[in-house]
Design a protein around this motif. Sequence first.
Motif, PDB file in Angstrom:
ATOM      1  N   GLU A 258       0.835  -1.206   0.000  1.00  0.00           N
ATOM      2  CA  GLU A 258       0.000   0.000   0.000  1.00  0.00           C
ATOM      3  C   GLU A 258       0.869   1.255   0.000  1.00  0.00           C
ATOM      4  O   GLU A 258       0.561   2.243  -0.689  1.00  0.00           O
ATOM      5  CB  GLU A 258      -0.918  -0.020   1.229  1.00  0.00           C
ATOM      6  CG  GLU A 258      -1.949   1.084   1.259  1.00  0.00           C
ATOM      7  CD  GLU A 258      -2.963   0.956   0.143  1.00  0.00           C
ATOM      8  OE1 GLU A 258      -3.522   1.999  -0.261  1.00  0.00           O
ATOM      9  OE2 GLU A 258      -3.199  -0.173  -0.326  1.00  0.00           O
ATOM     10  N   LYS A 261       2.256   1.848  -3.448  1.00  0.00           N
ATOM     11  CA  LYS A 261       1.249   2.424  -4.347  1.00  0.00           C
ATOM     12  C   LYS A 261       1.144   3.932  -4.149  1.00  0.00           C
ATOM     13  O   LYS A 261       1.011   4.688  -5.120  1.00  0.00           O
ATOM     14  CB  LYS A 261      -0.107   1.757  -4.102  1.00  0.00           C
ATOM     15  CG  LYS A 261      -0.199   0.320  -4.585  1.00  0.00           C
ATOM     16  CD  LYS A 261      -1.582  -0.250  -4.336  1.00  0.00           C
ATOM     17  CE  LYS A 261      -1.682  -1.702  -4.812  1.00  0.00           C
ATOM     18  NZ  LYS A 261      -3.027  -2.285  -4.529  1.00  0.00           N
ATOM     19  N   SER A 265       1.994   6.960  -6.788  1.00  0.00           N
ATOM     20  CA  SER A 265       1.108   8.091  -7.059  1.00  0.00           C
ATOM     21  C   SER A 265       1.861   9.412  -6.954  1.00  0.00           C
ATOM     22  O   SER A 265       1.618  10.347  -7.731  1.00  0.00           O
ATOM     23  CB  SER A 265      -0.076   8.084  -6.087  1.00  0.00           C
ATOM     24  OG  SER A 265      -0.855   6.918  -6.236  1.00  0.00           O
ATOM     25  N   GLU A 302       6.781   1.734 -12.713  1.00  0.00           N
ATOM     26  CA  GLU A 302       5.318   1.743 -12.682  1.00  0.00           C
ATOM     27  C   GLU A 302       4.761   2.332 -13.983  1.00  0.00           C
ATOM     28  O   GLU A 302       5.188   3.400 -14.437  1.00  0.00           O
ATOM     29  CB  GLU A 302       4.817   2.555 -11.495  1.00  0.00           C
ATOM     30  CG  GLU A 302       5.204   1.982 -10.146  1.00  0.00           C
ATOM     31  CD  GLU A 302       4.576   0.625  -9.890  1.00  0.00           C
ATOM     32  OE1 GLU A 302       3.462   0.374 -10.423  1.00  0.00           O
ATOM     33  OE2 GLU A 302       5.183  -0.185  -9.168  1.00  0.00           O
TER      34      GLU A 302
END
Length: 769
Positions: A258, A261, A265, A302
Amino acid sequence: MQLTAAVSFLTILQEESVSTHAYAHSFLQVILLHLEHRDTGVSNAWLETLLSVIEVLPKETLRHEILNPLVSKAQLSQTVQSRLISCKILGKLTNKFDAHIIKREILPLVKSLCQDVEYEVRSCMCRQLENIAQGIGAELTKSVVLPELIELSRDEGSSVRLAAFETLVNLLDIFDTDDRSQTILPVMKSFCEKSFKADESLLISLSFHLGKLCHGLYGIFTPDQHLRFLEFYKKLCTLGLQQENGHNDNQIPPQILEQEKKYASVRKNCAYNLPAMIIFVDPKNFHMELYSTFFCLCHDPEVPVRYTIAICFYEVSKLLNSGVYLIHKELITLLQDESLEVLDALIDHLPEILELMCTGGESSVQENKLSSLPDLIPALTAAEQRAAASLKWRTHEKLLQKYACLPHIISSDQIYYRFLQRMFTIMMTNNVLPVQKAASRTLCIFLRYNRKQEQKHEVIQKLIEQLGQGKSYWNRLRFLDTCEFVIEIFSKSFFCKYFFLPAIELTHDPVANVRMKLCCLLPKVKSTLKIPADKHLLQQLEMCVRKLLCQEKDKDVLAIVKRTVLELDRMEMSMDAFQKKFYEKDLLDQEKEREELLLFEMEQLEKEKQQNDGRPSSDKIFEKKRFILGRDTKTLTQSLPKSIPISVPGPSSSSSSTSKEIKKSKLIRSQSFNNQAFHAKYDNLEKCASKTTAGYTPSVSGLTKNSVLSLTDDSFRTRSASSAPASFSFSPLIPSTSRGTVNPTDPKNSGSKDTQPRKATLKSRKSNP
């Protein structure tokens, strides 16, 4: 039922089904009654309806029905839901009243809600301060709103501090330099320093607004502060990459996943802000300050990060201008990216990017055409093959459409050997109709700007033999699509010379779908004819239509034929001389013919230049012809429909200024070209063309090649009786006027894609083109 009612009330308002007065009388109270519904979704739906209603209601109604009750609804004694609703209504009401009413009745409520005991209410009210500031003006904003924002930026709740930060960034333009340097800058600096120690959600918002923040505070930074914010941005761009350990995702704890991620972002937001940061450091300093960061973002593990940088690539290229060569390698990297999402984002502006790469950011076109980027063509072909192998046909279609810019980026031979044959293969083998049409259109544009007549003839013959006369009805349908693109992109004379007869021969096609499609195309086919030069072609067209009317047995085809006949009868024929009603279309067609001739002359001048071993006189003529071609191409591009995805830099054209040079080049060519032998593979085509031309207009049969070559510019104002431009007079490629006629009702010819090959008098070549 409540949700449907809220949407219905809003629809009644938007469609103005009743007057504003009637709406306020009949519906407003119902909306206000349900605002505090116990279900949050229902309450939000009615609130959205009310906020839309506020935009149209008169001031008096708003004051008595909404503002006055709001005073009691915003008190601490009311529920949190009621106070949250009051915050949003206050943000909407500010723009509806005068400054004195806002100052006396609204601002006290705003201050009260900013000091609410619940952090949710403070955060909600803080986010409405932007709307309130825009409604009360700069002076009241500085005295009332700014102190509240500064206090909220130090709030104990992280969501409140985040709301204050975002609102301050959005209001930077309202405050003067003193407020920004003395009040806002210290707050922003403190917020950035504390973000790494706080929740990652703060970093996500900070990274998203960092570009706008640096742009808004640009000019008030000291050199040390400027460097500090730049280093902070660089740190965010690599956030989380240092923790890559190569472990399987299944072995990583969920909380770590998490966190990664959220870090991804942050890097995605940094990629979004890259153009703003290039302005922040000045594009001249890009290589020294931000190139390494740009490189990391283009190679980020990513996909969303690389996707975002691909979207921004065009903006980055524009900002770098003459320094665009610095990011050549990154363009290749993104074209070769394993994710089609990245490729799809990059090709949205691929023509503009390649043009910038080609010109080096300058307005004048360089002759080397990306000679400094040798990996471009392999990257483009690999990207197309990757898109073709995937199930994302829309990306494949878009890429083929963007390839139409290549004639102005790379050489004609490179297109012919690396791209044009691939377009033909896609037309023949791909199963997706939009992809086939995109390939067909791009192939026509490649053909349009091909400078070698031999290559042009090979492609045209392949189109006629393998598509127009192919054994698969699907291929014959694609031939008709290609004919439609040829009508749009080429001159009328070009279509009449090469595609008119093969197209109307499909009136005898055994498959009803082919005949049906041809009937729909016939009005466009007729629009390419000019009277009296194309009178014989018009007679052949009318003969084919009469045969369809008399012999067609398929009721669907016959119905379309009857409609087409009526449309053909209503059409007015274009004349050789310019007519007022067709002036713009005739002028555009003349420019197309002119450019086709200039393309042919460019090829001849290049041959003469090679034969003369680069004499200065031939070089001078060649340079002038190239200038004329670039100028006319610019004018033609501006006149073509917007759907043609091409762009050619250069000044506008002027036909009168080049007449002297064209005459000179024609004289040189007519003297030297007489002794040149034609290619052996076109001998049968020469015979066929001469036979057809003689049948059209006997008056042209006596013309010599030199007389055709010596046509002046004035000859383009009235087309020759042969309806063929001089640029294609040397190796005519007119297919046969008769083909083996097959009865449409023959049971041997079914509607499958693999029907038997159809007879044709045009002999196929033994060797592949």
